[in-house]
Write an enzyme that holds these catalytic residues in place. Structure first.
Site, mmCIF file in Angstrom:
data_model
loop_
_atom_site.group_PDB
_atom_site.id
_atom_site.type_symbol
_atom_site.label_atom_id
_atom_site.label_comp_id
_atom_site.label_asym_id
_atom_site.label_seq_id
_atom_site.Cartn_x
_atom_site.Cartn_y
_atom_site.Cartn_z
ATOM 1 N N ALA A 160 37.202 38.023 34.627
ATOM 2 C CA ALA A 160 35.715 38.273 34.942
ATOM 3 C C ALA A 160 35.056 38.483 33.501
ATOM 4 O O ALA A 160 35.146 39.588 32.929
ATOM 5 C CB ALA A 160 35.687 39.661 35.679
ATOM 6 N N SER A 183 30.851 45.942 30.538
ATOM 7 C CA SER A 183 32.163 45.799 31.243
ATOM 8 C C SER A 183 31.913 45.345 32.683
ATOM 9 O O SER A 183 30.803 45.319 33.313
ATOM 10 C CB SER A 183 33.082 46.372 30.601
ATOM 11 N N ASN A 184 32.997 45.365 33.447
ATOM 12 C CA ASN A 184 33.006 45.108 34.937
ATOM 13 C C ASN A 184 34.298 45.794 35.396
ATOM 14 O O ASN A 184 35.344 45.927 34.392
ATOM 15 C CB ASN A 184 32.894 43.785 35.333
ATOM 16 N N PRO A 185 34.486 46.073 36.656
ATOM 17 C CA PRO A 185 35.568 46.672 37.241
ATOM 18 C C PRO A 185 36.839 45.844 37.666
ATOM 19 O O PRO A 185 37.848 46.245 38.269
ATOM 20 C CB PRO A 185 35.232 47.526 38.517
ATOM 21 N N SER A 186 36.833 44.557 36.940
ATOM 22 C CA SER A 186 37.982 43.856 37.084
ATOM 23 C C SER A 186 39.521 44.603 36.604
ATOM 24 O O SER A 186 39.317 45.123 35.750
ATOM 25 C CB SER A 186 37.953 42.392 36.532
#
Ligand code: C5P
Length: 225
Positions: A96, A29-32
């Site tokens: 994102a 995942s990502n920190p959005s």
């Protein structure tokens, strides 16, 4: 506040990260945080639009007055967007999205010492590009807005996204100095076929309204022709 200039308009917004499972306890995942997309959805509701907010997993409470669709993966996000995009006037893609997902999502925990082969070579396959597929199927009278978070050649990359994904304009964001993810304000440039427009640093809510102003300009242009 602004006037109710989006009454009768349908707006769909994507927000947040997507989450792609590796196994039952691991993911990509990502920190959005989803703040930008939620701000856009809330601004559109206030301006009278009929709003659908499709969001990946975030810590934010529902955008008041919006139809909320909470998803996890890019493929789920695409399925939700495919339902609402055909009848939308404006679509804003601020999510994102993970570009790749593991080919296999194991339904148990992969164990070190047992599954080392699988753990050390997580094979990735490409996810669908939600913005590009909507851009490709866009009909007259629809406005499509994309985002580009870049660390270098910000404008050039935004221009290539503009044409590759057939967006009406791109909100380009230089993230080389840590700006963007999680922040409450942002300094962006609108990039469209007719040129660039650099905005000062703005709170995400004010920026949301500027993005909707710009989308509405495109909507009116499209209705004239
Ligand atoms: O190519 P890149 O991921 O930088 O493009 C960013 C833009 O494309 C954003 O508007 C993002 O929401 C959208 N996007 C998408 N689906 C993907 C990848 C990106 O909608 N799979």
């Amino acid at each position: 506040g602004r006037k109710k200039d989006l009454v009768g308009k349908r707006v769909v917004v994507t927000a947040g990260p997507t989450v792609e499972q590796i196994d039952s306890v691991r993911f990509i995942s990502n920190p959005s945080t989803g703040k930008m997309g939620f701000a856009i959805a809330e601004a559109a509701v206030e301006r009278g639009a009929d709003v659908t907010l499709v969001t990946g997993p975030v810590a934010l409470t529902d955008a008041r007055g919006a139809k909320m669709v909470r998803v996890s993966t890019a493929r789920e996000m695409k399925a939700a967007v495919d339902e609402s995009f055909p009848s939308a006037d404006i679509a804003v893609f601020s999510a994102a999205v993970s570009d790749f997902r593991p080919r296999t999502a194991f339904d148990r925990k992969l164990k070190k010492g047992v599954d080392d082969e699988a753990l050390s070579r997580i094979e990735l396959v490409e996810n669908p590009d939600i913005l590009a597929s909507c851009g490709a199927s866009k009909r007259a009278g629809q406005v499509v807005v994309g985002f580009a978070a870049e660390t270098n050649d910000v404008i050039d990359n935004a221009l290539s996204k503009l044409s590759r994904k057939k967006a009406d304009f791109i909100v380009a964001n230089d993230v080389s100095r840590g700006q963007g993810f999680g922040a409450d304000s942002d300094e962006v440039t609108f990039v469209s076929a007719s040129g660039e427009q650099h905005l000062p640093e703005l709170g995400k809510r004010e920026l949301a309204d500027r993005i909707l102003d710009k989308a509405l300009e495109f909507l009116k242009l499209g209705l004239e022709t």
